[in-house]
Design an enzyme around this catalytic site. Structure first.
Site, PDB file in Angstrom:
ATOM      1  N   GLN A  36      15.137  10.677  32.237  1.00 59.50           N
ATOM      2  CA  GLN A  36      14.274   9.525  33.763  1.00 59.50           C
ATOM      3  C   GLN A  36      12.746   9.991  33.151  1.00 59.50           C
ATOM      4  OE1 GLN A  36      17.430  10.713  36.377  1.00 59.50           O
ATOM      5  NE2 GLN A  36      17.276   8.567  37.179  1.00 59.50           N
ATOM      6  N   CYS A  52      19.738   4.801  41.653  1.00 56.70           N
ATOM      7  CA  CYS A  52      19.733   5.399  40.421  1.00 56.70           C
ATOM      8  C   CYS A  52      17.454   5.359  40.030  1.00 56.70           C
ATOM      9  CB  CYS A  52      19.898   5.585  39.248  1.00 56.70           C
ATOM     10  SG  CYS A  52      18.923   5.740  37.777  1.00 56.70           S
ATOM     11  N   LEU A  53      17.550   6.802  40.426  1.00 56.18           N
ATOM     12  CA  LEU A  53      15.435   6.291  40.459  1.00 56.18           C
ATOM     13  C   LEU A  53      15.243   5.372  39.474  1.00 56.18           C
ATOM     14  CD1 LEU A  53      15.111  10.669  40.861  1.00 56.18           C
ATOM     15  CD2 LEU A  53      15.177   8.670  42.907  1.00 56.18           C
ATOM     16  N   GLY A  82      19.218  14.247  42.343  1.00 56.99           N
ATOM     17  CA  GLY A  82      19.368  14.044  40.937  1.00 56.99           C
ATOM     18  C   GLY A  82      18.365  13.312  40.113  1.00 56.99           C
ATOM     19  N   HIS A 108      26.856  11.016  37.541  1.00 56.76           N
ATOM     20  CA  HIS A 108      25.992  10.792  37.594  1.00 56.76           C
ATOM     21  C   HIS A 108      24.958  10.963  36.094  1.00 56.76           C
ATOM     22  CE1 HIS A 108      22.772   6.972  38.966  1.00 56.76           C
ATOM     23  NE2 HIS A 108      21.819   8.259  38.296  1.00 56.76           N
ATOM     24  N   GLU A 109      24.526  12.233  36.660  1.00 59.03           N
ATOM     25  CA  GLU A 109      23.687  12.846  35.282  1.00 59.03           C
ATOM     26  C   GLU A 109      23.960  12.878  34.175  1.00 59.03           C
ATOM     27  OE1 GLU A 109      20.713  12.895  36.631  1.00 59.03           O
ATOM     28  OE2 GLU A 109      21.118  12.189  39.383  1.00 59.03           O
ATOM     29  N   HIS A 113      24.154  10.487  32.434  1.00 55.79           N
ATOM     30  CA  HIS A 113      22.570  10.487  31.327  1.00 55.79           C
ATOM     31  C   HIS A 113      22.729  10.425  30.334  1.00 55.79           C
ATOM     32  CE1 HIS A 113      20.033   7.794  34.723  1.00 55.79           C
ATOM     33  NE2 HIS A 113      20.186   7.946  35.963  1.00 55.79           N
TER      34      HIS A 113
END
Ligand SMILES: [Zn+2]
Length: 170
Positions: free
Chosen positions: A50, A92-93, A45, A134-135, A138
């Protein structure tokens, strides 16, 4: 084009993103680039902040290229329904190397627009429900670490500060 992933500490990650109003070729290109950047970073994701773009766009592929139908594009997404509970490890990235247990809803329904601007609803369970939450968060400028204890969060932030000082967090 592959964008570098913005890491925790950059204010763009904690700023609510702007609503998308233009559904043009540039948007389609950006969505393609987001998938490419997500796969390059080995993620399932990715939200536009990001990659340093403060727009309400997220891409998800929990199959990681296995299933073409699993590719999900969410523009201006809103959570419309949450049901049940799940507890699991989340990362998370933008916070590489860290993972924490996060409690989430088991089933989640999101309302979003596609690249043409058409509204749709999609429901996900388990890992997909986790990714949808999660996304979408963000895009509100919220990170998953807001769901862990203050103690665990402080320990993580201290470790990150150490990495920053050592020049290993950029
Ligand atoms: Zn994330």
């Amino acid at each position: 084009m592959i964008y570098p992933i913005v890491k925790y500490g950059d204010p763009v990650l904690e700023t609510p993103a702007q609503t998308v109003t233009e559904f043009d070729e540039d948007l389609k290109k950006l969505v393609d680039d987001m998938f490419e950047s997500m796969y390059a970073a080995h993620g399932v994701g990715l939200a536009a902040p990001q990659i340093g773009i403060s727009k309400r766009i997220a891409v998800i592929d929990i199959s990681f290229k296995e299933d073409p139908n699993a590719k999900l594009i969410l523009i201006n997404p809103e959570i419309v329904k949450k049901q049940g509970k799940q507890s699991g490890s989340e990362g998370c990235l933008s916070l590489p190397e860290f993972r924490e247990t996060v409690n989430r809803a088991k089933t989640v329904t999101v309302r979003a627009q596609d690249v043409e601007g058409k509204w749709f609803e999609t429901t996900g369970e388990d890992l997909l429900a986790r990714a949808l939450l999660h996304e979408t968060e963000h895009l509100q400028g919220r990170l998953y670490i807001s769901h862990i204890s203050a103690l665990k969060r402080d320990i993580m932030k201290r470790k990150i500060k150490k990495l920053m000082r050592a020049g290993e967090w950029k």
